[in-house]
Scaffold this active site. Structure first.
Site, PDB file in Angstrom:
ATOM      1  N   SER A  18       0.814  -1.224   0.000  1.00  0.00           N
ATOM      2  CA  SER A  18       0.000   0.000   0.000  1.00  0.00           C
ATOM      3  C   SER A  18       0.851   1.280   0.000  1.00  0.00           C
ATOM      4  O   SER A  18       0.504   2.233  -0.699  1.00  0.00           O
ATOM      5  CB  SER A  18      -0.958  -0.008   1.185  1.00  0.00           C
ATOM      6  OG  SER A  18      -1.941  -0.995   0.979  1.00  0.00           O
ATOM      7  N   LYS A  67      -8.809  -6.500  10.436  1.00  0.00           N
ATOM      8  CA  LYS A  67     -10.014  -5.979   9.769  1.00  0.00           C
ATOM      9  C   LYS A  67     -11.274  -6.073  10.629  1.00  0.00           C
ATOM     10  O   LYS A  67     -12.125  -5.198  10.581  1.00  0.00           O
ATOM     11  CB  LYS A  67     -10.223  -6.688   8.426  1.00  0.00           C
ATOM     12  CG  LYS A  67      -9.139  -6.341   7.409  1.00  0.00           C
ATOM     13  CD  LYS A  67      -9.433  -6.972   6.061  1.00  0.00           C
ATOM     14  CE  LYS A  67      -8.347  -6.611   5.064  1.00  0.00           C
ATOM     15  NZ  LYS A  67      -8.711  -6.972   3.692  1.00  0.00           N
ATOM     16  N   ASN A  88     -11.553  -2.159   5.813  1.00  0.00           N
ATOM     17  CA  ASN A  88     -10.170  -2.062   5.313  1.00  0.00           C
ATOM     18  C   ASN A  88      -9.719  -0.618   5.088  1.00  0.00           C
ATOM     19  O   ASN A  88      -8.565  -0.377   4.748  1.00  0.00           O
ATOM     20  CB  ASN A  88      -9.969  -2.897   4.036  1.00  0.00           C
ATOM     21  CG  ASN A  88     -10.573  -2.246   2.804  1.00  0.00           C
ATOM     22  OD1 ASN A  88     -11.361  -1.300   2.908  1.00  0.00           O
ATOM     23  ND2 ASN A  88     -10.213  -2.734   1.641  1.00  0.00           N
ATOM     24  N   ASP A 103     -12.995  -3.646  -0.656  1.00  0.00           N
ATOM     25  CA  ASP A 103     -12.548  -4.867  -1.343  1.00  0.00           C
ATOM     26  C   ASP A 103     -13.505  -5.294  -2.456  1.00  0.00           C
ATOM     27  O   ASP A 103     -13.067  -5.703  -3.533  1.00  0.00           O
ATOM     28  CB  ASP A 103     -12.395  -6.018  -0.338  1.00  0.00           C
ATOM     29  CG  ASP A 103     -11.092  -5.908   0.450  1.00  0.00           C
ATOM     30  OD1 ASP A 103     -10.147  -5.289  -0.057  1.00  0.00           O
ATOM     31  OD2 ASP A 103     -11.043  -6.439   1.573  1.00  0.00           O
ATOM     32  N   ASN A 153     -15.963 -24.890  -0.338  1.00  0.00           N
ATOM     33  CA  ASN A 153     -14.987 -24.702   0.728  1.00  0.00           C
ATOM     34  C   ASN A 153     -14.692 -26.017   1.428  1.00  0.00           C
ATOM     35  O   ASN A 153     -15.570 -26.859   1.593  1.00  0.00           O
ATOM     36  CB  ASN A 153     -15.488 -23.666   1.749  1.00  0.00           C
ATOM     37  CG  ASN A 153     -14.331 -23.071   2.519  1.00  0.00           C
ATOM     38  OD1 ASN A 153     -13.318 -22.697   1.934  1.00  0.00           O
ATOM     39  ND2 ASN A 153     -14.458 -22.991   3.830  1.00  0.00           N
ATOM     40  N   TYR A 220      -1.739 -12.401  -5.455  1.00  0.00           N
ATOM     41  CA  TYR A 220      -0.877 -11.638  -6.357  1.00  0.00           C
ATOM     42  C   TYR A 220       0.617 -11.920  -6.169  1.00  0.00           C
ATOM     43  O   TYR A 220       1.460 -11.265  -6.791  1.00  0.00           O
ATOM     44  CB  TYR A 220      -1.182 -10.132  -6.285  1.00  0.00           C
ATOM     45  CG  TYR A 220      -1.095  -9.521  -4.914  1.00  0.00           C
ATOM     46  CD1 TYR A 220      -2.228  -9.435  -4.111  1.00  0.00           C
ATOM     47  CD2 TYR A 220       0.114  -9.030  -4.435  1.00  0.00           C
ATOM     48  CE1 TYR A 220      -2.156  -8.878  -2.851  1.00  0.00           C
ATOM     49  CE2 TYR A 220       0.194  -8.459  -3.177  1.00  0.00           C
ATOM     50  CZ  TYR A 220      -0.952  -8.389  -2.391  1.00  0.00           C
ATOM     51  OH  TYR A 220      -0.866  -7.822  -1.138  1.00  0.00           O
TER      52      TYR A 220
HETATM   53  P1  ATR Z   1      -8.680 -14.807   4.028  1.00  0.00           P
HETATM   54  O1  ATR Z   1      -9.188 -13.870   5.053  1.00  0.00           O
HETATM   55  O2  ATR Z   1      -7.438 -14.327   3.335  1.00  0.00           O
HETATM   56  O3  ATR Z   1      -9.720 -15.272   3.067  1.00  0.00           O
HETATM   57  P2  ATR Z   1      -8.921 -17.213   5.633  1.00  0.00           P
HETATM   58  O4  ATR Z   1     -10.101 -16.639   6.322  1.00  0.00           O
HETATM   59  O5  ATR Z   1      -7.910 -17.944   6.435  1.00  0.00           O
HETATM   60  O6  ATR Z   1      -8.124 -16.080   4.857  1.00  0.00           O
HETATM   61  O7  ATR Z   1      -9.424 -18.141   4.435  1.00  0.00           O
HETATM   62  C1  ATR Z   1      -8.589 -18.942   3.680  1.00  0.00           C
HETATM   63  C2  ATR Z   1      -9.415 -19.791   2.705  1.00  0.00           C
HETATM   64  O8  ATR Z   1      -8.542 -20.708   2.046  1.00  0.00           O
HETATM   65  C3  ATR Z   1     -10.484 -20.610   3.386  1.00  0.00           C
HETATM   66  O9  ATR Z   1     -11.581 -20.757   2.527  1.00  0.00           O
HETATM   67  C4  ATR Z   1      -9.759 -21.946   3.591  1.00  0.00           C
HETATM   68  O10 ATR Z   1     -10.608 -23.051   3.729  1.00  0.00           O
HETATM   69  P3  ATR Z   1     -11.163 -23.449   5.210  1.00  0.00           P
HETATM   70  O11 ATR Z   1     -12.291 -22.512   5.496  1.00  0.00           O
HETATM   71  O12 ATR Z   1     -11.600 -24.855   5.069  1.00  0.00           O
HETATM   72  O13 ATR Z   1      -9.998 -23.273   6.153  1.00  0.00           O
HETATM   73  C5  ATR Z   1      -9.004 -22.049   2.290  1.00  0.00           C
HETATM   74  N1  ATR Z   1      -7.867 -22.966   2.384  1.00  0.00           N
HETATM   75  C6  ATR Z   1      -6.681 -22.761   2.983  1.00  0.00           C
HETATM   76  N2  ATR Z   1      -5.883 -23.844   2.860  1.00  0.00           N
HETATM   77  C7  ATR Z   1      -6.600 -24.774   2.179  1.00  0.00           C
HETATM   78  C8  ATR Z   1      -6.346 -26.125   1.730  1.00  0.00           C
HETATM   79  N3  ATR Z   1      -5.160 -26.723   1.972  1.00  0.00           N
HETATM   80  N4  ATR Z   1      -7.315 -26.767   1.045  1.00  0.00           N
HETATM   81  C9  ATR Z   1      -8.497 -26.166   0.790  1.00  0.00           C
HETATM   82  N5  ATR Z   1      -8.800 -24.908   1.192  1.00  0.00           N
HETATM   83  C10 ATR Z   1      -7.872 -24.223   1.864  1.00  0.00           C
END
Ligand code: ATR
Length: 281
Positions: A18, A67, A88, A103, A153, A220
């Protein structure tokens, strides 16, 4: 005219791009201003935001993991952010500290800048992930008239929370159903951390995705994720995560400095080069 200062708060915050983005616009528009990084430990967010003006800032961006804490600490500026539960962007108006989320609009503006006229209206959109990033995107897609937002998910309960919060057009499905369910999809969005540098790859098979479907990744680093590489090879229109980062920054800059800045190729290249270099400037 006095110097206007904004900042980004996070923990850690050293990786944030940022400052690079906002300082570029500050210089471009000849504004007497600055944009700093402020490492704020968890637990100190409310104190920081309550005294933001006394600390010499006109506002700030809020990055992970603050956040939700920011949402609790400021007055919420709009209905959409109220439903989202995260902030944010923080700004001062009429003696009050306000918070909003940019966002969702960053996500949409990024797509629109690459594909003029593209709209989620009446489309069936597949979203991978149900975390914080997915929340803002799903809310925006529903708000913009998507016919259906299918959320895949690993933890199905989190996708079900999105349906509860944003309505029955949100369809939660288990992660292992994603590949088969892509057949009638108009756009695919990855909001998980899979494919990010240092994380496992996203190995979703996209063979069933119609070739006209837009494919977007919010990651990114790397600039072009493996998902986007594979999508491009199949001829899909693709949208990068860096563009979303740049577009979400526009409204904050306007709120703090009074000028609505533009996301240009020059800015994209500047930030892309910084990312490729590996350490934030
Ligand atoms: P952010 O705020 O950046 O979205 P987050 O809340 O930790 O970060 O979310 C990460 C996402 O990536 C979630 O949807 C997570 O799935 P879960 O809700 O089941 O944790 C997903 N994710 C992370 N690692 C994963 C993996 N190895 N396989 C499938 N989904 C994954």
């Amino acid at each position: 005219m006095s110097l206007k200062r904004a900042c980004v708060i996070g923990w850690p915050v050293s990786h944030s791009r940022s400052p690079l983005i906002h300082r570029y616009w500050i210089k471009l528009h000849g504004i007497e201003g600055d944009y700093a990084r402020e490492a704020v430990p968890p637990g100190d967010v409310e104190a920081f935001l309550t005294n933001i003006e006394a600390r010499g800032f006109v506002g700030c961006n809020v990055t992970l993991p603050h956040k939700e804490a920011a949402f609790q600490s400021v007055r919420i500026a709009d209905e959409a952010t109220q439903k989202l539960g995260v902030v944010n962007t923080v700004f001062r108006r009429d003696g009050t500290t306000w918070g909003t989320s940019t966002d969702g609009e960053g996500f949409l503006a990024n797509i629109a800048s690459g594909y003029r006229g593209w709209s989620p209206a009446n489309k069936r959109i597949a979203v991978l992930g149900a975390g914080g990033a997915a929340r803002a995107i799903v809310a925006t897609l529903i708000d913009q008239g998507a016919a259906e937002v299918v959320v895949f998910n690993r933890t199905l309960e989190r996708a079900e929370i999105l349906r509860r919060d944003f309505g029955t057009k949100v369809k939660p499905l288990p992660w292992d159903k994603a590949a088969d369910a892509l057949a009638e999809t108009d756009a695919l969005v990855n909001t998980t951390s899979l494919g990010m540098k240092g994380q496992p790859e996203l190995d979703l098979d996209i063979a069933r995705l119609p070739r006209s479907a837009l494919v977007s990744d919010i990651i990114y680093v790397p600039l072009i994720t493996n998902l986007l590489v594979r999508a491009k090879e199949r001829g899909h229109p693709i949208v990068t995560g860096l563009g979303m980062l740049l577009h979400q920054a526009v409204r904050g800059f306007e709120l703090w400095f009074g000028v609505r800045p533009k996301v240009t190729q020059e800015l994209y290249d500047l930030v892309a080069a910084d990312i490729e270099k590996g350490t934030a400037t």
